[in-house]
Design a protein around this motif. Structure first.
Motif, PDB file in Angstrom:
ATOM      1  N   PHE A  29      28.278  34.697  46.635  1.00 14.21           N
ATOM      2  CA  PHE A  29      29.085  34.393  45.702  1.00 14.21           C
ATOM      3  C   PHE A  29      28.638  34.841  44.535  1.00 14.21           C
ATOM      4  N   SER A  30      27.311  34.369  44.021  1.00 14.78           N
ATOM      5  CA  SER A  30      26.481  34.250  42.705  1.00 14.78           C
ATOM      6  C   SER A  30      26.658  35.637  42.226  1.00 14.78           C
ATOM      7  N   ASN A  31      26.558  36.589  42.954  1.00 17.24           N
ATOM      8  CA  ASN A  31      26.642  38.192  42.482  1.00 17.24           C
ATOM      9  C   ASN A  31      28.073  38.567  42.207  1.00 17.24           C
ATOM     10  N   TYR A  32      28.907  37.898  42.178  1.00 18.89           N
ATOM     11  CA  TYR A  32      30.435  38.213  42.035  1.00 18.89           C
ATOM     12  C   TYR A  32      30.813  37.602  40.696  1.00 18.89           C
ATOM     13  N   ASN A  33      31.515  38.478  39.762  1.00 16.62           N
ATOM     14  CA  ASN A  33      32.191  38.213  38.755  1.00 16.62           C
ATOM     15  C   ASN A  33      33.775  37.537  39.245  1.00 16.62           C
ATOM     16  N   MET A  34      33.904  36.247  38.720  1.00 15.33           N
ATOM     17  CA  MET A  34      35.154  35.512  39.292  1.00 15.33           C
ATOM     18  C   MET A  34      35.978  35.700  38.232  1.00 15.33           C
ATOM     19  N   GLY A  35      37.406  35.971  38.735  1.00 17.07           N
ATOM     20  CA  GLY A  35      38.568  35.939  37.620  1.00 17.07           C
ATOM     21  C   GLY A  35      39.666  35.055  38.320  1.00 17.07           C
ATOM     22  N   PRO A  88      55.206  24.828  29.763  1.00 13.59           N
ATOM     23  CA  PRO A  88      56.066  25.133  30.788  1.00 13.59           C
ATOM     24  C   PRO A  88      55.952  26.734  30.857  1.00 13.59           C
ATOM     25  N   GLU A  89      55.536  27.310  29.987  1.00 18.06           N
ATOM     26  CA  GLU A  89      55.145  28.811  30.375  1.00 18.06           C
ATOM     27  C   GLU A  89      53.910  29.256  31.217  1.00 18.06           C
ATOM     28  N   ASP A  90      53.296  28.155  31.350  1.00 18.05           N
ATOM     29  CA  ASP A  90      52.211  28.493  32.209  1.00 18.05           C
ATOM     30  C   ASP A  90      52.444  28.359  33.609  1.00 18.05           C
ATOM     31  N   THR A  91      53.723  28.213  33.942  1.00 17.42           N
ATOM     32  CA  THR A  91      54.206  27.906  35.389  1.00 17.42           C
ATOM     33  C   THR A  91      54.008  29.420  35.934  1.00 17.42           C
ATOM     34  N   ALA A  92      53.346  29.373  37.246  1.00 16.98           N
ATOM     35  CA  ALA A  92      53.096  30.593  37.931  1.00 16.98           C
ATOM     36  C   ALA A  92      52.333  30.207  39.334  1.00 16.98           C
ATOM     37  N   VAL A  93      52.107  31.376  39.806  1.00 19.70           N
ATOM     38  CA  VAL A  93      51.395  31.269  41.100  1.00 19.70           C
ATOM     39  C   VAL A  93      49.983  31.885  40.457  1.00 19.70           C
ATOM     40  N   TYR A  94      48.917  30.972  40.706  1.00 18.76           N
ATOM     41  CA  TYR A  94      47.644  31.139  40.200  1.00 18.76           C
ATOM     42  C   TYR A  94      46.643  31.860  41.346  1.00 18.76           C
ATOM     43  N   TYR A  95      46.148  32.920  40.961  1.00 21.56           N
ATOM     44  CA  TYR A  95      45.088  33.784  42.002  1.00 21.56           C
ATOM     45  C   TYR A  95      43.648  33.739  41.462  1.00 21.56           C
ATOM     46  N   CYS A  96      42.955  33.495  42.446  1.00 17.57           N
ATOM     47  CA  CYS A  96      41.264  33.774  41.894  1.00 17.57           C
ATOM     48  C   CYS A  96      41.047  35.174  42.671  1.00 17.57           C
ATOM     49  N   ALA A  97      40.008  35.815  42.044  1.00 18.52           N
ATOM     50  CA  ALA A  97      39.949  36.919  42.488  1.00 18.52           C
ATOM     51  C   ALA A  97      38.061  37.113  42.218  1.00 18.52           C
ATOM     52  N   ALA A  98      37.667  38.096  42.858  1.00 22.23           N
ATOM     53  CA  ALA A  98      36.286  38.206  42.890  1.00 22.23           C
ATOM     54  C   ALA A  98      35.851  39.965  42.699  1.00 22.23           C
ATOM     55  N   ALA A  99      34.885  40.242  41.936  1.00 22.90           N
ATOM     56  CA  ALA A  99      34.656  41.666  41.656  1.00 22.90           C
ATOM     57  C   ALA A  99      33.106  41.654  41.659  1.00 22.90           C
ATOM     58  N   ASN A 109      43.021  45.920  39.377  1.00 21.77           N
ATOM     59  CA  ASN A 109      42.223  47.019  40.083  1.00 21.77           C
ATOM     60  C   ASN A 109      40.908  46.766  39.863  1.00 21.77           C
ATOM     61  N   ASP A 110      40.284  45.808  39.015  1.00 21.00           N
ATOM     62  CA  ASP A 110      38.912  45.635  38.771  1.00 21.00           C
ATOM     63  C   ASP A 110      38.450  45.003  39.938  1.00 21.00           C
ATOM     64  N   TYR A 111      39.155  44.225  40.831  1.00 20.62           N
ATOM     65  CA  TYR A 111      38.815  43.111  41.673  1.00 20.62           C
ATOM     66  C   TYR A 111      39.176  43.620  43.021  1.00 20.62           C
ATOM     67  N   ASP A 112      38.096  43.180  43.837  1.00 22.99           N
ATOM     68  CA  ASP A 112      37.910  43.652  45.185  1.00 22.99           C
ATOM     69  C   ASP A 112      38.611  42.696  46.312  1.00 22.99           C
ATOM     70  N   HIS A 113      38.605  41.382  46.014  1.00 20.76           N
ATOM     71  CA  HIS A 113      39.074  40.460  46.919  1.00 20.76           C
ATOM     72  C   HIS A 113      39.804  39.298  46.034  1.00 20.76           C
ATOM     73  N   TRP A 114      40.881  38.561  46.898  1.00 23.87           N
ATOM     74  CA  TRP A 114      41.971  38.076  46.319  1.00 23.87           C
ATOM     75  C   TRP A 114      41.983  36.632  47.210  1.00 23.87           C
ATOM     76  N   GLY A 115      42.440  35.582  46.199  1.00 27.89           N
ATOM     77  CA  GLY A 115      42.769  34.356  47.261  1.00 27.89           C
ATOM     78  C   GLY A 115      44.229  34.320  47.288  1.00 27.89           C
ATOM     79  N   GLN A 116      44.828  33.307  48.011  1.00 35.13           N
ATOM     80  CA  GLN A 116      45.977  33.365  48.436  1.00 35.13           C
ATOM     81  C   GLN A 116      47.208  32.824  47.315  1.00 35.13           C
ATOM     82  N   GLY A 117      46.750  32.157  46.424  1.00 34.67           N
ATOM     83  CA  GLY A 117      47.301  31.690  45.465  1.00 34.67           C
ATOM     84  C   GLY A 117      47.685  30.312  45.544  1.00 34.67           C
ATOM     85  N   THR A 118      48.013  29.665  44.478  1.00 35.52           N
ATOM     86  CA  THR A 118      48.403  28.181  44.436  1.00 35.52           C
ATOM     87  C   THR A 118      49.307  28.224  43.279  1.00 35.52           C
TER      88      THR A 118
END
Length: 124
Positions: A29-35, A88-99, A109-118
């Motif tokens: 994990f430490s070698n991945y950029n996280m978004g 209120p405009e922050d309302t959304a499903v939030y996803y984490c991603a790793a690259a 497209n810059d990210y290889d792996h995605w979480g399921q969203g919260t």
């Protein structure tokens, strides 16, 4: 393969705070950029924040700058998104991603792996 599990979403009033977490399965994990990205109903998924693996450099979308903070704990394989002064405009499903790699990415497209969203819902 990196598996990501996001958590911490919920319902909060405007002006409140939430902290999202994203736990990664892989010890490198430490070698991945996280978004973090978010997607509101009827809208495209948009970039929120990123933290680079090599030096913890961070970058934020203008809409959240000064309110959100991204951080990581490599010992726990976890990245966080602290969200303050929520609107209120922050309302959304939030996803984490790793690259992998050194270049910081701001698009899906810059990210290889995605979480399921919260889900994050901010009431007015």
């Amino acid at each position: 393969q990196v598996q990501l599990v996001g958590s911490g979403g919920g319902l909060v009033q405007a002006g409140g705070s939430l902290r999202l977490s994203c736990a990664a399965s892989r010890h490198t994990f430490s070698n991945y950029n996280m978004g973090w990205f978010r997607q509101a109903p009827g809208k495209e998924r948009e970039f929120v924040a990123v933290i680079r693996w090599s030096d913890d450099y961070t970058y934020y979308a203008d809409a959240v700058k000064g309110r959100f903070t991204i951080s990581r704990d490599n010992a726990k394989n976890t990245v966080y998104l602290q969200m303050n002064s929520l609107k209120p405009e922050d309302t959304a499903v939030y996803y984490c991603a790793a690259a992998s790699g050194l270049r910081v990415g701001f698009t899906r497209n810059d990210y290889d792996h995605w979480g399921q969203g919260t889900q994050v819902t901010v009431s007015s």
